[in-house]
Write an enzyme that holds these catalytic residues in place. Structure first.
Site: not given
Length: 214
Positions: A22-23, A26
């Site tokens: 998820h990170e 980004h």
């Protein structure tokens, strides 16, 4: 509710990768739109050690599992730094950077669903533990996707809302950011949080079943 070594292994792998990817997503999308801050700090990586936050990635999910049950598990990694001012069109591109995290969670839920299908039908695969881990992987990624799409700053959904709102409304909405965590905790404490995330989670599950034929 006990927390055996087997339970820890079955949950830690999906949770750590759900939060890690998820990170990283980004940072990767931010780089595509002009901000190389995460890249310069070595945060566009699939190495979980670069993203793990001892409290948010390990302690909080474990405590929630023990006290509230698996349906309320969530957590966080060390946030990938994004300098929105470096984006080519900050207000517009913020949407894509923010949406990358939930999109990564949906992609991982899809991957876990495929693994679950293999574990079910392939007798050469020791499917018991793998199938259970895959179910957890599907569940945790759908929950994290739904949670992060709530339009509460600083969640990804809050940044998406800021990107889509007119300038004045967006400026007002960003003022909620210092209170976002308190709002989230209040929603969870009053058992209202699941009422908000359930429709998003269920919609994601429906799309997964459509894509995988389950």
């Amino acid at each position: 509710m006990g927390l055996s070594l087997q339970t820890i292994v079955l949950w830690v792998v999906p949770v750590v990768f759900a939060i890690t990817l998820h990170e990283a997503a980004h940072g990767y999308v931010a780089r595509q739109f002009g901000d190389r801050t995460a890249e310069a700090l070595g945060r566009i990586t699939l190495n979980p050690l670069r993203h793990i936050d001892p409290i948010g990635t390990i302690l909080v999910p474990a405590m929630l599992y023990l006290t509230a049950g698996p349906q309320y598990i969530f957590g966080w990694a060390k946030p990938v730094p994004v300098n929105f001012g470096n984006l080519r069109n900050p207000k517009r591109d913020m949407l894509w950077v923010a949406a990358a995290g939930p999109a990564a969670n949906f992609a991982m839920a899809f991957a876990w669903m495929l693994i679950l299908n293999v574990a079910r039908v392939d007798s050469a695969v020791p499917g018991g533990g793998l199938a259970m881990m895959a179910r957890i992987g599907v569940s945790i990624n759908l929950v994290l996707m739904a949670l992060n799409l709530l339009p509460i700053p600083p969640l990804d959904g809050g940044r998406i809302a800021v990107s889509l709102l007119p300038q004045r409304a967006a400026q007002l909405w960003t003022r909620l950011e210092p209170f976002g965590l308190f709002i989230l905790v209040a929603l969870m404490a009053t058992r209202v949080l699941d009422d908000f995330i359930r429709p998003i989670r269920d919609a994601g599950a429906w799309v997964l079943r459509l894509l995988t034929g389950n």
